[in-house]
Design a protein around this motif. Structure first.
Motif, PDB file in Angstrom:
ATOM      1  N   UNK A 192       0.837  -1.208   0.000  1.00 46.00           N
ATOM      2  CA  UNK A 192       0.000   0.000   0.000  1.00 46.00           C
ATOM      3  C   UNK A 192       0.869   1.253   0.000  1.00 46.00           C
ATOM      4  N   UNK A 193       1.884   1.265   0.870  1.00 48.60           N
ATOM      5  CA  UNK A 193       2.800   2.411   0.910  1.00 48.60           C
ATOM      6  C   UNK A 193       3.494   2.570  -0.441  1.00 48.60           C
ATOM      7  N   UNK A 194       3.896   1.452  -1.008  1.00 46.01           N
ATOM      8  CA  UNK A 194       4.577   1.464  -2.294  1.00 46.01           C
ATOM      9  C   UNK A 194       3.663   2.011  -3.398  1.00 46.01           C
ATOM     10  N   UNK A 195       2.378   1.654  -3.333  1.00 49.82           N
ATOM     11  CA  UNK A 195       1.389   2.137  -4.300  1.00 49.82           C
ATOM     12  C   UNK A 195       1.294   3.661  -4.252  1.00 49.82           C
ATOM     13  N   UNK A 196       1.242   4.197  -3.041  1.00 50.49           N
ATOM     14  CA  UNK A 196       1.125   5.652  -2.892  1.00 50.49           C
ATOM     15  C   UNK A 196       2.363   6.352  -3.430  1.00 50.49           C
ATOM     16  N   UNK A 197       3.533   5.775  -3.128  1.00 44.51           N
ATOM     17  CA  UNK A 197       4.767   6.393  -3.614  1.00 44.51           C
ATOM     18  C   UNK A 197       4.839   6.343  -5.136  1.00 44.51           C
ATOM     19  N   UNK A 198       4.411   5.212  -5.709  1.00 41.52           N
ATOM     20  CA  UNK A 198       4.452   5.070  -7.160  1.00 41.52           C
ATOM     21  C   UNK A 198       3.484   6.055  -7.817  1.00 41.52           C
ATOM     22  N   UNK A 199       2.287   6.176  -7.240  1.00 41.87           N
ATOM     23  CA  UNK A 199       1.294   7.083  -7.823  1.00 41.87           C
ATOM     24  C   UNK A 199       1.823   8.509  -7.832  1.00 41.87           C
ATOM     25  N   UNK A 200       2.427   8.934  -6.736  1.00 45.46           N
ATOM     26  CA  UNK A 200       2.916  10.314  -6.690  1.00 45.46           C
ATOM     27  C   UNK A 200       4.107  10.480  -7.629  1.00 45.46           C
ATOM     28  N   UNK A 201       4.897   9.424  -7.753  1.00 48.42           N
ATOM     29  CA  UNK A 201       6.013   9.482  -8.707  1.00 48.42           C
ATOM     30  C   UNK A 201       5.495   9.617 -10.134  1.00 48.42           C
ATOM     31  N   UNK A 202       4.454   8.847 -10.466  1.00 48.55           N
ATOM     32  CA  UNK A 202       3.920   8.883 -11.830  1.00 48.55           C
ATOM     33  C   UNK A 202       3.336  10.266 -12.138  1.00 48.55           C
ATOM     34  N   UNK A 203       2.661  10.872 -11.164  1.00 42.87           N
ATOM     35  CA  UNK A 203       2.098  12.211 -11.382  1.00 42.87           C
ATOM     36  C   UNK A 203       3.203  13.184 -11.806  1.00 42.87           C
ATOM     37  N   UNK A 204       4.309  13.198 -11.055  1.00 42.59           N
ATOM     38  CA  UNK A 204       5.418  14.111 -11.369  1.00 42.59           C
ATOM     39  C   UNK A 204       6.090  13.727 -12.680  1.00 42.59           C
ATOM     40  N   UNK A 205       6.346  12.429 -12.878  1.00 43.78           N
ATOM     41  CA  UNK A 205       7.068  11.991 -14.079  1.00 43.78           C
ATOM     42  C   UNK A 205       6.220  12.213 -15.331  1.00 43.78           C
ATOM     43  N   UNK A 206       4.924  11.954 -15.227  1.00 44.92           N
ATOM     44  CA  UNK A 206       4.032  12.163 -16.382  1.00 44.92           C
ATOM     45  C   UNK A 206       3.988  13.651 -16.717  1.00 44.92           C
ATOM     46  N   UNK A 207       3.912  14.489 -15.680  1.00 48.15           N
ATOM     47  CA  UNK A 207       3.905  15.930 -15.920  1.00 48.15           C
ATOM     48  C   UNK A 207       5.185  16.339 -16.632  1.00 48.15           C
ATOM     49  N   UNK A 208       6.304  15.765 -16.208  1.00 42.71           N
ATOM     50  CA  UNK A 208       7.587  16.091 -16.821  1.00 42.71           C
ATOM     51  C   UNK A 208       7.640  15.663 -18.275  1.00 42.71           C
ATOM     52  N   UNK A 209       7.185  14.441 -18.529  1.00 37.13           N
ATOM     53  CA  UNK A 209       7.182  13.906 -19.889  1.00 37.13           C
ATOM     54  C   UNK A 209       6.297  14.779 -20.790  1.00 37.13           C
TER      55      UNK A 209
END
Lengths: 325, 281
Positions: free
Chosen positions: B191-208
């Motif tokens: 669950x913790x990993x899911x939250x970290x991944x989701x927030x990472x994807x938000x930033x990385x997708x915005x960057x891309x």
């Protein structure tokens, strides 16, 4: 023994990266020739059949895959990354021209954010649970939530466009003639402040949190208790006993964060029109300059792998427990 | 304030932000004043008709940002759920069965962790058609790795616990032990990993998307920002206030929401961390 197996591992990684780079345009939907020529692969080509065959032969794309692969490897060993479509010059030359700016920017920012992160993390852990600790923790968590490009844009708007304290972009005044080297250095520094500040703010969170956690676990150790029992002053314990021991994981992480620094640089260089490798990558994406894009990818990926290799070696050298395992 | 810690406050704040954003993305058609693809007079300043003005091609910016919530969150959730499921499954296999398969999975994990992820993502995305599916696929390819590694090391510890050994001696099948005894203990980490991944994807997708690799039709916040940035003289005029600030702040709010929830959950779900982190806030 450890060193040799590590070296083999990293050589394999580099081979994998080189292969990904080779197969990428060939495995993707669309004509590999379109990628070499920089055409939009979604558009129908206007080339005649003969023209196409001539072009394929020119780039060696008509040969068997294995032969293409070997030619590619031989070319790479000579530092040949192909030719940029937009600039019509060797990709390697384009990268080398811009490399010094990227190194200046990332180098300065890395040194500052590491030192600042270590200092703030240690201070925060020392004041654990107090207002100062909570305050800096929340501030840093919040600031770390800003995407690098947004942070950079905001700094550019406030400090360059509105307050006019720093230039909006570039690495120095174009076409300026300097009276002496000192003036030139000052101009370069003036242009460096905002991009470097963006990178520092964007990256400080990781070091800060790591240092804070590491300090917290060190502070629970017995030797801190005995130092206190000896009647040493708090400042002395912190500087001489705690920080030194808490530093190891932070130092190990430093080289591993090189890749995040490089990625951050792509955005920062774009926002501030800084003439480095990151900006070149952005332009090559927009212009569909695939040979240039792939060359930069190779260059960055291999630099990161080398940085990781150095980090591993340093770690082996620093920590005898790992070495003698 | 007894019993209420900073963690609780931050956690509720984060959860509140996420609930609002999910609601906005579900009810986007009801909330948005216009269809984000309708065109009006371009480069309008904010007015009662267009609260955040219009962009260079005349789309209503407020509607674009509201629909952008949908795109950004859809990508973040699709990627992180898929990546976490794949990562957990591979981590369970690698940790529980070991052997050649486990060895192979872990070598792939090592390789993926050494290759700079976002740079490779940029290059692959540049070769593929610009669409949200491209972004989803490239992020999933790299998203499962960390989870697999964390789950595997947890399974290695759990496997030698007495209750797992006794279950095996009592004749429990591998599948039963994995499902009944190992998985429930791995879930908190996941669950913790899911939250970290989701927030990472938000930033990385915005960057891309900022780099111009986003879907030009289904515009995420990052894509809106990209088009604003490509517009000349935007930061020297006031236009950035209604064209850049709203999508930028939405990204920040989402990442903060995930960060705060993750921060609050981390300790509660993973008591082992308490000894180290728990000394602090």
């Amino acid at each position: 023994m450890h060193y040799i197996s590590k070296l083999t591992y990293y050589l394999v990684i580099i081979l994998i990266i080189l292969s990904i780079n080779f197969f990428l345009p060939r495995a993707m939907p669309g004509d590999p020739l379109a990628y070499v020529l920089g055409e939009n692969p979604d558009m129908p080509t206007r080339m005649t059949e003969e023209e196409r065959e001539m072009r394929l032969a020119e780039y060696g794309l008509d040969k068997p895959l294995l032969e293409q692969y070997l030619n590619y490897m031989v070319g790479l060993s000579r530092g040949d990354l192909g030719c940029s479509i937009y600039y019509n010059t060797p990709v390697m030359d384009e990268i080398l021209v811009r490399l010094k700016w990227t190194l200046l920017l990332t180098g300065t920012s890395t040194v500052i954010y590491m030192l600042l992160g270590i200092f703030l993390g240690a201070e925060s852990a020392w004041a654990r649970g107090k207002k100062k600790d909570t305050g800096s923790l929340i501030t840093i968590l919040t600031v770390s939530s800003f995407p690098t490009f947004f942070l950079g844009t905001l700094l550019a708007i406030f400090f360059a466009a509105n307050l006019d304290l720093f230039p909006l972009g570039g690495a120095r005044i174009i076409g300026a003639s300097y009276a002496n080297p000192f003036e030139k250095a000052l101009d370069i520094l003036h242009h460096l402040v905002l991009p470097a500040a963006t990178l520092i703010i964007a990256h400080i969170g990781g070091t800060y949190l790591l240092m804070r956690n590491s300090m917290l676990s060190v502070l629970g150790a017995d030797y801190i208790l005995s130092a206190r029992a000896k009647g040493l002053s708090e400042r002395y314990i912190m500087n001489r006993h705690a920080i030194k021991n808490a530093l190891l994981p932070v130092v190990t992480m430093a080289a591993l964060t090189v890749q995040f620094m490089i990625i951050g640089t792509i955005f920062v260089e774009k926002v501030f029109a800084y003439p480095g490798v990151g900006n070149l990558l952005y332009d090559s994406v927009l212009r569909r300059d695939y040979p240039l894009l792939q060359g930069i990818f190779l260059f960055i990926a291999i630099s990161v792998v080398i940085a990781n290799f150095i980090a591993d070696m340093t770690y082996l050298w620093l920590d005898p427990r790992v070495r003698d395992e | 304030m007894t019993g209420v810690t900073v963690k609780d406050v931050l956690g509720s704040l984060g959860l509140g932000i996420l609930v609002i954003l999910v609601a906005v993305s579900i009810f986007a058609p009801q909330i948005a004043p216009y269809d984000p693809h309708d065109t009006y007079k371009p480069m309008e300043h904010p007015s009662s008709e267009h609260l955040l003005g219009t962009n260079d091609v005349g789309n209503d910016i407020l509607s674009e940002v509201i629909y952008g919530t949908r795109v950004s969150l859809f990508i973040a959730f699709t990627v992180s759920i898929t990546a976490i499921v794949i990562g957990t499954a591979l981590g369970l296999i690698a940790g529980y069965s070991g052997g050649v398969l486990g060895f192979l999975i872990m070598r792939i994990v090592d390789i993926f962790l050494t290759i700079p992820r976002l740079v490779l993502i940029i290059v692959i995305a540049a070769f593929m058609p610009r669409s949200i599916w491209t972004i989803i696929v490239v992020f999933i390819i790299f998203g499962w790795v960390m989870t697999a590694r964390i789950v595997r090391s947890e399974v290695l510890t759990l496997r030698s616990q007495y209750y797992v050994e006794s279950a095996r001696m009592l004749g429990g099948s591998d599948l039963y032990i994995l499902w009944r005894h190992i998985l429930p203990n791995v879930i908190p980490l996941v669950v913790v990993q899911f939250i970290m991944e989701a927030s990472h994807v938000i930033i990385a997708e915005a960057g891309l998307s900022f780099l111009g690799l986003g879907d030009p039709v289904a515009r995420s916040w990052g894509t809106t920002f990209h088009y604003a940035f490509e517009c000349p003289n935007i930061i020297t005029s006031d236009v950035w206030m209604w064209w850049m600030l709203p999508p930028g702040l939405c990204i920040v709010a989402t990442v903060l929401g995930f960060t705060f929830v993750g921060y609050a959950l981390e300790e509660r779900l993973n008591p082992k961390l308490k000894t180290v982190v728990g000394m602090g806030v």
